[in-house]
Design an enzyme around this catalytic site. Sequence first.
Site, PDB file in Angstrom:
ATOM      1  N   ASN A  70       0.813  -1.197   0.000  1.00 25.04           N
ATOM      2  CA  ASN A  70       0.000   0.000   0.000  1.00 25.04           C
ATOM      3  C   ASN A  70       0.863   1.270   0.000  1.00 25.04           C
ATOM      4  O   ASN A  70       0.967   1.944  -1.025  1.00 25.04           O
ATOM      5  CB  ASN A  70      -0.941  -0.031   1.210  1.00 25.04           C
ATOM      6  CG  ASN A  70      -2.002   1.046   1.152  1.00 25.04           C
ATOM      7  OD1 ASN A  70      -1.881   2.007   0.404  1.00 25.04           O
ATOM      8  ND2 ASN A  70      -3.053   0.893   1.929  1.00 25.04           N
ATOM      9  N   ASP A  71       1.510   1.535   1.118  1.00 20.26           N
ATOM     10  CA  ASP A  71       2.276   2.782   1.226  1.00 20.26           C
ATOM     11  C   ASP A  71       3.364   2.908   0.153  1.00 20.26           C
ATOM     12  O   ASP A  71       3.653   4.011  -0.310  1.00 20.26           O
ATOM     13  CB  ASP A  71       2.932   2.874   2.601  1.00 20.26           C
ATOM     14  CG  ASP A  71       1.895   2.914   3.713  1.00 20.26           C
ATOM     15  OD1 ASP A  71       0.778   3.401   3.448  1.00 20.26           O
ATOM     16  OD2 ASP A  71       2.195   2.457   4.823  1.00 20.26           O
ATOM     17  N   VAL A  72       3.944   1.772  -0.238  1.00 23.23           N
ATOM     18  CA  VAL A  72       5.096   1.827  -1.152  1.00 23.23           C
ATOM     19  C   VAL A  72       4.708   2.160  -2.593  1.00 23.23           C
ATOM     20  O   VAL A  72       5.567   2.310  -3.448  1.00 23.23           O
ATOM     21  CB  VAL A  72       5.902   0.509  -1.136  1.00 23.23           C
ATOM     22  CG1 VAL A  72       6.470   0.255   0.248  1.00 23.23           C
ATOM     23  CG2 VAL A  72       5.068  -0.664  -1.609  1.00 23.23           C
TER      24      VAL A  72
END
Lengths: 463, 103
Positions: free
Chosen positions: A389-391
Amino acid sequence: MIQNSDLFALSYLVATVLFILGLKGLSSPKTALRGNLLSMVGMGIALVATLLNPQVTTYGWIIAGLSLGALIGIVLAIRIDMKSMPQLVAALHSFVGLSAVLVAAGTFLLHRESGELNGVLLAEIAVGSFIGAITFTGSLIAFGKLQELLSSNPLVFKGQHYLNAFLAVVMFALAAVFVSNQDFTLFLLMTAIALVLGFLLVLPIGGADMPVIVSMLNSYSGWAASATGFTLGNTLLISTGALVGSSGAILSYIMCKAMNRSIFSVVLGGFGGEAAAASGDDSKAKKGVKSASVEDLAFMLENAQKAVIVPGYGMAVAQAQHAIKEVVEVLTQKGVDVKFAIHPVAGRMPGHMNVLLAEADIPYDIVHEMEDINTDFSSTDVVFVIGANDVINPAAKTDKSSPLYGMPILDAYTAKHVFVSKRSMKAGYAGVDNELFYYDNCSLVFGDAKGTCEQLVRALKNA
Amino acid sequence: MESMSPTMLGLTVFVLSCFVGYHVVWGVTPALHTPLMAVTNAISAIVVVGAILVAGHAASGTENFSMSLIALVGFFAVVLASINIFGGFVVTNRMLAMFKKKK
């Protein structure tokens, strides 16, 4: 004429060289197994040489200790699930730390018995003990957080840094007094404070920063071994400890850079807690996202020329890697060029995702690091994101107010189509909403990652 | 020239080893960073050398109470380091054996 002590030194030198060659073997998966074998031989030589040391007069306790440790170690190593590797590593760090404390205490007591104490030795003993103690309790907390025995939220309270600084000052003061008056009680007190400090240093560190902390404790365990080497006047321990210490330090640096965080802000802690609490608002977040069925995804994938799979820790949690392997096989048969893209902080420790994929028998030559694959995304037809997600959050590039801003990301958003397998609209580990989901080229495939991948395999086979 | 003190010799070895470590570790492929950690874990258990010296030396004087205490301390240190050595190497081996090329 070669002296006996030189023979020992020589065998220790051979062991050091073997350790270095062992680490060098890890430059490629082809040479890595051989490298590990060299390290094992190095350890074997070091053990035998030490057992032959004339200082060692009885073997009962040692053999019992080595066998018991071997039994526990081998059972742990064989039974551990690859997903839980970070916990195992944290636990092992704590053992090195505690062992270093015990060796420092034992060395002090032995030298006191024989009356061979001097200032330099006492200082080395003190340093060996407090680094070991911090490594021990710090790693225990890291273990607890990774194993989810403790909340992964950072525990922050007012005046924390002052308290830590105060304790550190007291610890050094006690060490100084210990060196001058050789009182064992002071040694114990100093070690106790170091133990508390280890707890306090890792408690405020949030889940998202865990890869850095695990690497840092890896580094500490090396420094602890080095300090023990100074106490014993043993160059093997000093150099081996330095190798491990610098290795852990480099890994921490790589992890920090991959998250665009300074090592200081990680150590000071508190990241990834408050934001997570504020992100439970599903209704607002759902606005404007497109959802797609598994069949849509299958259709797009099989008509793609180039596809890239972006796995994250969510894949490991869902145990989806084996189903993904099947997806890759079917697509390869259909002539699709499939690759994997790994962000340096994917998973919970450096390189974690690579191990999980290797475990599922996915060949390592289709698994690429961020730097190698980032320019490929713009010519990729379909990106399939599983549990990451964040990456892949473009806010890291565009939104200056985002906590992720400045973090290098996988440029998945530049591909023609992006499909994201998601269980719900919950935010990522860092607690930040993902902008990518609202992009025109992005569709979400709702459902459990493993279930989605299994359905995908069926859909691809039927097509 | 007078030979240097053991501490100075240790410091020399320490600093040079840091440089060796720095160069060797940057050469490790990121795909193998987890095995790197596991194996450095195993070799940091080289503190076993200290543990053995403490346990083996003290155990010879176990008729004396404080010596048997030291032997016990040494014994625990040996157990902990040994868990690391065997656990670290075996788990590294297990991981590395999984890395295969495309057939």
